[in-house]
Design an enzyme around this catalytic site. Structure first.
Site, PDB file in Angstrom:
ATOM      1  N   SER A   1       0.620  -0.737   0.144  1.00 11.48           N
ATOM      2  CA  SER A   1       0.176  -0.037   0.397  1.00 11.48           C
ATOM      3  C   SER A   1       0.695   1.044   0.104  1.00 11.48           C
ATOM      4  CB  SER A   1      -0.758   0.071   1.020  1.00 11.48           C
ATOM      5  OG  SER A   1      -1.961  -1.357   1.361  1.00 11.48           O
TER       6      SER A   1
ATOM      7  N   HIS B   1      -1.541  -3.074  -6.774  1.00 12.76           N
ATOM      8  CA  HIS B   1      -1.922  -3.173  -5.846  1.00 12.76           C
ATOM      9  C   HIS B   1      -3.350  -2.649  -6.054  1.00 12.76           C
ATOM     10  CE1 HIS B   1      -2.557   0.691  -2.529  1.00 12.76           C
ATOM     11  NE2 HIS B   1      -2.757  -0.265  -2.127  1.00 12.76           N
TER      12      HIS B   1
ATOM     13  N   GLU C   1      -3.382   0.207  -8.908  1.00 10.66           N
ATOM     14  CA  GLU C   1      -2.544   1.401  -9.372  1.00 10.66           C
ATOM     15  C   GLU C   1      -1.029   0.156  -9.805  1.00 10.66           C
ATOM     16  OE1 GLU C   1      -2.136   5.510  -6.559  1.00 10.66           O
ATOM     17  OE2 GLU C   1      -2.745   3.449  -4.993  1.00 10.66           O
TER      18      GLU C   1
ATOM     19  N   ASN D   1      -3.200   5.993  -1.755  1.00 13.63           N
ATOM     20  CA  ASN D   1      -3.336   6.156  -0.043  1.00 13.63           C
ATOM     21  C   ASN D   1      -2.860   7.290  -0.049  1.00 13.63           C
ATOM     22  OD1 ASN D   1      -4.261   3.663   0.727  1.00 13.63           O
ATOM     23  ND2 ASN D   1      -2.530   2.369  -0.080  1.00 13.63           N
TER      24      ASN D   1
HETATM   25  C1  LIG Z   1      -5.695  -0.037   1.990  1.00 12.42           C
HETATM   26  C2  LIG Z   1      -4.883   0.730   0.653  1.00 12.42           C
HETATM   27  O1  LIG Z   1      -3.662   0.102   0.214  1.00 12.42           O
HETATM   28  C3  LIG Z   1      -6.395   0.713  -0.406  1.00 12.42           C
HETATM   29  C4  LIG Z   1      -7.414  -0.028  -0.374  1.00 12.42           C
HETATM   30  O2  LIG Z   1      -8.295  -0.583  -0.172  1.00 12.42           O
HETATM   31  S1  LIG Z   1      -8.377   1.408  -0.008  1.00 12.42           S
HETATM   32  C5  LIG Z   1     -10.460   0.443   0.209  1.00 12.42           C
HETATM   33  C6  LIG Z   1     -10.636   0.531  -0.691  1.00 12.42           C
HETATM   34  N1  LIG Z   1     -12.391   0.410  -0.299  1.00 12.42           N
HETATM   35  C7  LIG Z   1     -13.139   1.132  -0.649  1.00 12.42           C
HETATM   36  O3  LIG Z   1     -13.386   2.523  -0.607  1.00 12.42           O
HETATM   37  C8  LIG Z   1     -14.833   0.616  -0.374  1.00 12.42           C
HETATM   38  C9  LIG Z   1     -15.372   1.276  -0.091  1.00 12.42           C
HETATM   39  N2  LIG Z   1     -16.637   0.479   0.335  1.00 12.42           N
HETATM   40  C10 LIG Z   1     -17.287  -0.538  -0.674  1.00 12.42           C
HETATM   41  O4  LIG Z   1     -17.497  -0.177  -1.887  1.00 12.42           O
HETATM   42  C11 LIG Z   1     -18.221  -1.397  -0.256  1.00 12.42           C
HETATM   43  O5  LIG Z   1     -19.210  -0.518   0.667  1.00 12.42           O
HETATM   44  C12 LIG Z   1     -18.316  -2.606  -0.419  1.00 12.42           C
HETATM   45  C13 LIG Z   1     -18.438  -3.128  -2.143  1.00 12.42           C
HETATM   46  C14 LIG Z   1     -16.540  -2.658   0.118  1.00 12.42           C
HETATM   47  C15 LIG Z   1     -19.288  -3.125  -0.567  1.00 12.42           C
HETATM   48  O6  LIG Z   1     -20.911  -3.229  -0.950  1.00 12.42           O
HETATM   49  P1  LIG Z   1     -21.910  -3.750  -0.866  1.00 12.42           P
HETATM   50  O7  LIG Z   1     -22.995  -3.138  -0.739  1.00 12.42           O
HETATM   51  O8  LIG Z   1     -22.261  -3.656   0.747  1.00 12.42           O
HETATM   52  O9  LIG Z   1     -21.407  -5.427  -0.367  1.00 12.42           O
HETATM   53  P2  LIG Z   1     -22.617  -6.223  -0.787  1.00 12.42           P
HETATM   54  O10 LIG Z   1     -23.739  -6.271  -1.802  1.00 12.42           O
HETATM   55  O11 LIG Z   1     -21.886  -7.445  -0.183  1.00 12.42           O
HETATM   56  O12 LIG Z   1     -21.686  -6.537  -2.100  1.00 12.42           O
HETATM   57  C16 LIG Z   1     -21.585  -5.456  -4.033  1.00 12.42           C
HETATM   58  C17 LIG Z   1     -21.279  -6.022  -4.692  1.00 12.42           C
HETATM   59  O13 LIG Z   1     -19.920  -7.104  -4.548  1.00 12.42           O
HETATM   60  C18 LIG Z   1     -20.476  -8.035  -5.641  1.00 12.42           C
HETATM   61  N3  LIG Z   1     -18.947  -8.933  -4.479  1.00 12.42           N
HETATM   62  C19 LIG Z   1     -19.132  -9.194  -3.201  1.00 12.42           C
HETATM   63  N4  LIG Z   1     -18.204  -9.642  -3.109  1.00 12.42           N
HETATM   64  C20 LIG Z   1     -17.769 -10.022  -3.810  1.00 12.42           C
HETATM   65  C21 LIG Z   1     -16.957 -11.441  -4.013  1.00 12.42           C
HETATM   66  N5  LIG Z   1     -15.732 -11.717  -2.744  1.00 12.42           N
HETATM   67  N6  LIG Z   1     -16.575 -11.805  -5.651  1.00 12.42           N
HETATM   68  C22 LIG Z   1     -17.070 -11.490  -6.744  1.00 12.42           C
HETATM   69  N7  LIG Z   1     -18.190 -10.073  -6.197  1.00 12.42           N
HETATM   70  C23 LIG Z   1     -18.342  -9.842  -4.918  1.00 12.42           C
HETATM   71  C24 LIG Z   1     -21.504  -8.444  -4.888  1.00 12.42           C
HETATM   72  O14 LIG Z   1     -22.218  -9.504  -5.321  1.00 12.42           O
HETATM   73  C25 LIG Z   1     -22.074  -7.105  -4.933  1.00 12.42           C
HETATM   74  O15 LIG Z   1     -22.549  -7.120  -6.580  1.00 12.42           O
HETATM   75  P3  LIG Z   1     -24.109  -6.364  -6.245  1.00 12.42           P
HETATM   76  O16 LIG Z   1     -23.869  -5.436  -5.878  1.00 12.42           O
HETATM   77  O17 LIG Z   1     -23.943  -6.370  -8.396  1.00 12.42           O
HETATM   78  O18 LIG Z   1     -24.908  -7.371  -6.415  1.00 12.42           O
HETATM   79  N1  LIG Z   2      -6.146  -4.270   3.768  1.00  6.06           N
HETATM   80  C1  LIG Z   2      -6.010  -3.584   2.577  1.00  6.06           C
HETATM   81  O1  LIG Z   2      -7.506  -3.158   2.195  1.00  6.06           O
HETATM   82  C2  LIG Z   2      -5.428  -3.627   1.403  1.00  6.06           C
HETATM   83  C3  LIG Z   2      -4.207  -3.882   2.254  1.00  6.06           C
HETATM   84  N2  LIG Z   2      -3.090  -4.229   0.991  1.00  6.06           N
HETATM   85  C4  LIG Z   2      -1.379  -4.204   1.553  1.00  6.06           C
HETATM   86  O2  LIG Z   2      -1.946  -5.921   1.235  1.00  6.06           O
HETATM   87  C5  LIG Z   2      -0.777  -6.769   2.132  1.00  6.06           C
HETATM   88  C6  LIG Z   2      -1.563  -7.247   2.769  1.00  6.06           C
HETATM   89  O3  LIG Z   2      -2.620  -6.548   3.428  1.00  6.06           O
HETATM   90  P1  LIG Z   2      -3.830  -7.590   3.872  1.00  6.06           P
HETATM   91  O4  LIG Z   2      -4.619  -9.318   3.017  1.00  6.06           O
HETATM   92  O5  LIG Z   2      -5.065  -6.885   4.366  1.00  6.06           O
HETATM   93  O6  LIG Z   2      -3.510  -8.178   5.182  1.00  6.06           O
HETATM   94  P2  LIG Z   2      -3.922  -9.591   5.994  1.00  6.06           P
HETATM   95  O7  LIG Z   2      -3.426  -9.261   7.724  1.00  6.06           O
HETATM   96  O8  LIG Z   2      -5.393 -10.176   6.217  1.00  6.06           O
HETATM   97  O9  LIG Z   2      -2.801 -10.351   5.382  1.00  6.06           O
HETATM   98  C7  LIG Z   2      -1.921 -10.925   5.621  1.00  6.06           C
HETATM   99  C8  LIG Z   2      -1.378 -12.237   5.067  1.00  6.06           C
HETATM  100  O10 LIG Z   2       0.185 -12.631   4.944  1.00  6.06           O
HETATM  101  C9  LIG Z   2       0.305 -13.219   6.338  1.00  6.06           C
HETATM  102  N3  LIG Z   2       1.756 -13.552   6.579  1.00  6.06           N
HETATM  103  C10 LIG Z   2       1.995 -12.140   7.406  1.00  6.06           C
HETATM  104  N4  LIG Z   2       3.276 -11.606   7.676  1.00  6.06           N
HETATM  105  C11 LIG Z   2       3.832 -12.765   6.836  1.00  6.06           C
HETATM  106  C12 LIG Z   2       5.103 -13.591   6.634  1.00  6.06           C
HETATM  107  N5  LIG Z   2       5.955 -13.189   6.493  1.00  6.06           N
HETATM  108  N6  LIG Z   2       5.251 -14.210   5.849  1.00  6.06           N
HETATM  109  C13 LIG Z   2       4.247 -14.873   5.086  1.00  6.06           C
HETATM  110  N7  LIG Z   2       2.669 -14.817   5.142  1.00  6.06           N
HETATM  111  C14 LIG Z   2       2.332 -13.564   6.055  1.00  6.06           C
HETATM  112  C15 LIG Z   2      -1.012 -13.147   6.930  1.00  6.06           C
HETATM  113  O11 LIG Z   2      -0.766 -14.625   8.008  1.00  6.06           O
HETATM  114  P3  LIG Z   2      -1.082 -13.981   9.441  1.00  6.06           P
HETATM  115  O12 LIG Z   2      -2.415 -14.051   9.490  1.00  6.06           O
HETATM  116  O13 LIG Z   2      -0.231 -15.469  10.447  1.00  6.06           O
HETATM  117  O14 LIG Z   2      -0.412 -13.133  10.709  1.00  6.06           O
HETATM  118  C16 LIG Z   2      -2.138 -13.624   6.727  1.00  6.06           C
HETATM  119  O15 LIG Z   2      -2.261 -14.331   5.602  1.00  6.06           O
HETATM  120  C17 LIG Z   2       0.080  -5.458   2.956  1.00  6.06           C
HETATM  121  O16 LIG Z   2       1.122  -5.190   1.924  1.00  6.06           O
HETATM  122  C18 LIG Z   2      -1.008  -4.362   2.581  1.00  6.06           C
HETATM  123  O17 LIG Z   2      -0.387  -2.490   3.081  1.00  6.06           O
HETATM  124  C19 LIG Z   2      -3.222  -3.777  -0.098  1.00  6.06           C
HETATM  125  C20 LIG Z   2      -4.388  -2.872  -0.557  1.00  6.06           C
HETATM  126  C21 LIG Z   2      -5.497  -3.017  -0.025  1.00  6.06           C
END
Ligand SMILES: CC(=O)CC(=O)SCCNC(=O)CCNC(=O)[C@H](O)C(C)(C)COP(=O)(O)OP(=O)(O)OC[C@H]1O[C@@H](n2cnc3c(N)ncnc32)[C@H](O)[C@@H]1OP(=O)(O)O
Ligand SMILES: NC(=O)C1=CN([C@@H]2O[C@H](COP(=O)(O)OP(=O)(O)OC[C@H]3O[C@@H](n4cnc5c(N)ncnc54)[C@H](OP(=O)(O)O)[C@@H]3O)[C@@H](O)[C@H]2O)C=CC1
Length: 284
Positions: free
Chosen positions: A119, A140, A152, A190
């Protein structure tokens, strides 16, 4: 180069979702984690996600079985041999990622591409820890990967044009829209999102309003699908904190300092939805 076989390392919420997306696009996938239990847990989450699609009539039951048959859940890294692309999705800690890539590389063929789903961590620095920095890239995905449209693509200083083209083409084959970012902490999404979440944490810490009202204000006032505290719980508060720390340390500006309340939640083990408690409680 065409990518047909993908290894995903880290079977957490992101790794499982990425494996699902790749298998749904017809690729052959290895989902690897440290133990058989973790790898199997990742696969059962995918089965449950696909099950929801079957329930909604969006996927026939046979389609679910066909997708699952394309995913091999494996403990350890040996099963990654033969992958054209390995996508790392383990914890957001630079040392852990470097160490993983060093252990992974000997199992891969010389032409295989390495990608990190990080991230925020420098792709250039991770690439430099490998023997193939030209074939290293940031890929990403957004959470949840099966639902979110964006990938990304982050080019490190050493990433070759060929690697960029192969990964961008693959992301499109997975049905994603791509943007390309330079290798700057937090990349695009991010850089914008984490300060928003962190500011919501400061607002809560200062008693500006309740968590529910902060979330309702942003959700309805800005038309976001989730409020920032709910989204932080969804991402994982540990992940949010690690990203905020990278932004603060690498960009060097006080405005990126993580809120104490965020640190405290992580210290308490209240990591969000995956831990059953974050800013909110999640029962069952
Ligand atoms: C931190 C980082 O590094 C980067 C990041 O990721 S930042 C985070 C980015 N993500 C966001 O901002 C998410 C914001 N939240 C949302 O967009 C929504 O709340 C959400 C998509 C998570 C859930 O939406 P929701 O409407 O409450 O859930 P839900 O109805 O279960 O699912 C929405 C759709 O996805 C589909 N879906 C859900 N889970 C699925 C899965 N595992 N596989 C395939 N499709 C799936 C559903 O079928 C549904 O489709 P329809 O609308 O066509 O029926
Ligand atoms: N969460 C998010 O919304 C997003 C996250 N990311 C990035 O994706 C990556 C994973 O995040 P996320 O899936 O949320 O994290 P989770 O905590 O859900 O999963 C991480 C997984 O990796 C395993 N793990 C941790 N350390 C090690 C290691 N040293 N060697 C092998 N396996 C390991 C963990 O095992 P255990 O449970 O035993 O620790 C777990 O199964 C991070 O880099 C995060 O920044 C990117 C986009 C969105």
């Amino acid at each position: 180069m065409a990518i047909e076989r993908v290894a995903v390392i880290g079977a957490g919420q992101m790794g499982g979702g990425i494996a699902q997306v790749a298998a749904q696009a017809g690729l052959s996938v290895v989902l690897a984690d440290a133990t058989p239990e973790l790898a199997a847990r990742g696969l059962s989450r995918i089965a449950a996600g696909l099950g929801k699609l079957v329930e909604k009539g969006k996927l026939p039951a046979s389609g679910r079985e066909a997708v699952l048959a394309r995913i091999e859940a494996a403990p350890g890294l040996e099963a990654c041999a033969g992958a054209d692309l390995a996508i790392e999705a383990i914890v957001e800690k630079e040392d852990a990622k470097r160490e993983l890539f060093q252990r992974l590389e000997p199992h891969l063929g010389p032409r295989a591409i390495l990608a990190s789903n990080t991230s925020s961590i420098s792709i250039t620095a991770l690439a430099a820890a490998t023997r193939r920095p030209d074939r290293f890239i940031g890929m990403h995905f957004m959470n949840p990967p099966p639902v979110m449209q964006l990938v990304e693509v982050i080019r490190g200083l050493q990433t070759s044009d060929e690697t960029w083209a192969a990964v961008t083409t693959l992301a499109k084959r997975l049905g994603k829209v791509t943007v390309t970012s330079r290798d700057v902490p937090g990349f695009i999404v991010n850089r914008v999102l984490i300060p928003l979440i962190n500011e919501a944490c400061f607002a809560l810490q200062e008693g500006l309003a309740s968590a529910e009202d902060i979330d309702t204000a942003v959700k309805l006032g800005l038309n976001h699908p989730m409020g920032p505290l709910t989204l932080a719980d969804f991402i994982g508060l540990d992940t949010c904190l690690y990203i905020a720390e990278v932004l603060h340390r690498e960009l060097g500006e006080d405005k990126y300092r993580p809120a104490a309340l965020l640190r405290q939640h992580v210290a308490a083990g209240w990591l969000g939805r995956k831990a059953g408690r974050g800013f909110y409680r999640y029962d069952g």
